[in-house]
Scaffold this motif. Structure first.
Motif, PDB file in Angstrom:
ATOM      1  N   LEU A  46     -22.131 -34.445 -36.339  1.00 20.03           N
ATOM      2  CA  LEU A  46     -23.586 -34.386 -36.375  1.00 20.03           C
ATOM      3  C   LEU A  46     -24.131 -34.626 -34.971  1.00 20.03           C
ATOM      4  O   LEU A  46     -23.577 -35.438 -34.221  1.00 20.03           O
ATOM      5  CB  LEU A  46     -24.144 -35.454 -37.316  1.00 20.03           C
ATOM      6  N   PRO A  47     -25.215 -33.955 -34.594  1.00 22.18           N
ATOM      7  CA  PRO A  47     -25.827 -34.233 -33.288  1.00 22.18           C
ATOM      8  C   PRO A  47     -26.428 -35.635 -33.291  1.00 22.18           C
ATOM      9  O   PRO A  47     -27.122 -36.017 -34.234  1.00 22.18           O
ATOM     10  CB  PRO A  47     -26.907 -33.155 -33.164  1.00 22.18           C
ATOM     11  N   LYS A  48     -26.151 -36.398 -32.250  1.00 21.98           N
ATOM     12  CA  LYS A  48     -26.596 -37.791 -32.193  1.00 21.98           C
ATOM     13  C   LYS A  48     -27.304 -38.083 -30.871  1.00 21.98           C
ATOM     14  O   LYS A  48     -27.055 -37.439 -29.848  1.00 21.98           O
ATOM     15  CB  LYS A  48     -25.391 -38.738 -32.317  1.00 21.98           C
ATOM     16  N   THR A  49     -28.159 -39.102 -30.904  1.00 18.74           N
ATOM     17  CA  THR A  49     -28.757 -39.624 -29.680  1.00 18.74           C
ATOM     18  C   THR A  49     -27.752 -40.556 -29.009  1.00 18.74           C
ATOM     19  O   THR A  49     -26.685 -40.854 -29.562  1.00 18.74           O
ATOM     20  CB  THR A  49     -30.035 -40.415 -29.987  1.00 18.74           C
ATOM     21  N   ALA A  50     -28.111 -41.045 -27.827  1.00 14.15           N
ATOM     22  CA  ALA A  50     -27.232 -41.977 -27.116  1.00 14.15           C
ATOM     23  C   ALA A  50     -27.035 -43.272 -27.891  1.00 14.15           C
ATOM     24  O   ALA A  50     -26.031 -43.967 -27.717  1.00 14.15           O
ATOM     25  CB  ALA A  50     -27.809 -42.281 -25.736  1.00 14.15           C
ATOM     26  N   THR A  51     -27.989 -43.590 -28.781  1.00  9.43           N
ATOM     27  CA  THR A  51     -27.878 -44.820 -29.577  1.00  9.43           C
ATOM     28  C   THR A  51     -27.274 -44.571 -30.956  1.00  9.43           C
ATOM     29  O   THR A  51     -27.245 -45.470 -31.793  1.00  9.43           O
ATOM     30  CB  THR A  51     -29.263 -45.482 -29.742  1.00  9.43           C
ATOM     31  N   GLY A  52     -26.797 -43.339 -31.197  1.00 12.60           N
ATOM     32  CA  GLY A  52     -26.091 -43.056 -32.438  1.00 12.60           C
ATOM     33  C   GLY A  52     -26.942 -42.588 -33.597  1.00 12.60           C
ATOM     34  O   GLY A  52     -26.447 -42.456 -34.718  1.00 12.60           O
ATOM     35  N   LYS A  53     -28.228 -42.291 -33.358  1.00 11.63           N
ATOM     36  CA  LYS A  53     -29.088 -41.812 -34.439  1.00 11.63           C
ATOM     37  C   LYS A  53     -28.941 -40.297 -34.591  1.00 11.63           C
ATOM     38  O   LYS A  53     -28.855 -39.571 -33.606  1.00 11.63           O
ATOM     39  CB  LYS A  53     -30.550 -42.156 -34.155  1.00 11.63           C
TER      40      LYS A  53
END
Length: 207
Positions: A186-193
């Motif tokens: 899944l595409p994630k942000t740097a913080t894992g969201k």
């Protein structure tokens, strides 16, 4: 322990406490803060109903620097609109339903993508899932799930149907994903969201 805070409020305002944690919830109000859960007209909703979370406390910001319109959209007197959907139970515990702009409206009922994701990952074949809304042939919004399988599992139409039936057996039928797409990650942000906007883009491009 789970909890929630924000940059605008500069502090955690809802949190579980040692010895009083309720698994799955964000916890109870932190002393010094007040909370309201309101509908789209700003009226308080009953316990157990999903609505928009508003927070009041002395640590909240006064405004956004050079962002007048955003300030008007977010700050209402002493209250901050968090942009999160929550419900509160009769014991005062708060339950996260998702970001307001990520919620789905299925058959006129608000549906939390987080609830569907949490249900999917209960299945032993699923490592993680991301849920978005997609329009069907009648232009009605329905849930769509992107699923990362656990090690050793293989994607198939049969497994997709099994996952749909699994969700149906756990939560309301209208929350069942109408489409399941198997992905490697899944595409994630740097913080894992999970970056749901990228999932929405992928779904739009696939139509």
């Amino acid at each position: 322990l789970d909890g929630i805070g924000s940059t605008e409020i500069l502090h955690i305002f809802i949190s579980n406490r040692s010895g009083r944690a309720r698994p799955g919830s964000a916890g109870e109000l932190v002393p010094g803060y007040e909370a309201r859960i309101v509908d789209e007209t700003g009226q308080d909703v009953p316990d157990g109903t999903v609505g928009n979370l508003m927070i009041k406390g002395d640590s909240t910001c006064a405004y956004y620097w050079n962002k007048h319109e955003r300030t008007k959209d977010t700050i209402e007197g002493h209250w901050i609109r968090t942009g999160d959907k929550f419900s509160r139970d009769v014991d005062g515990y708060y339950w996260y339903a998702g970001r307001a702009d990520d919620m789905l409206k299925v058959g006129g009922i608000w549906v939390s993508p987080v609830e569907i994701e949490n249900t999917l990952v209960e299945h032993p074949a699923v490592q993680e899932a991301g849920v978005i809304g997609r329009r069907d042939a009648d232009d009605l919004e329905k849930p769509m799930a992107y699923v990362v399988l656990a090690a050793g599992q293989q994607p198939s139409a049969e497994l997709a149907r099994e996952l749909q039936d699994f969700v149906r057996s756990k939560i309301a039928e209208y929350k069942r994903p109408r489409w399941i797409e198997f992905v490697e990650a899944l595409p994630k942000t740097a913080t894992g969201k999970t970056q749901r906007f990228k999932l929405r883009q992928a779904a739009s491009e696939a139509i």
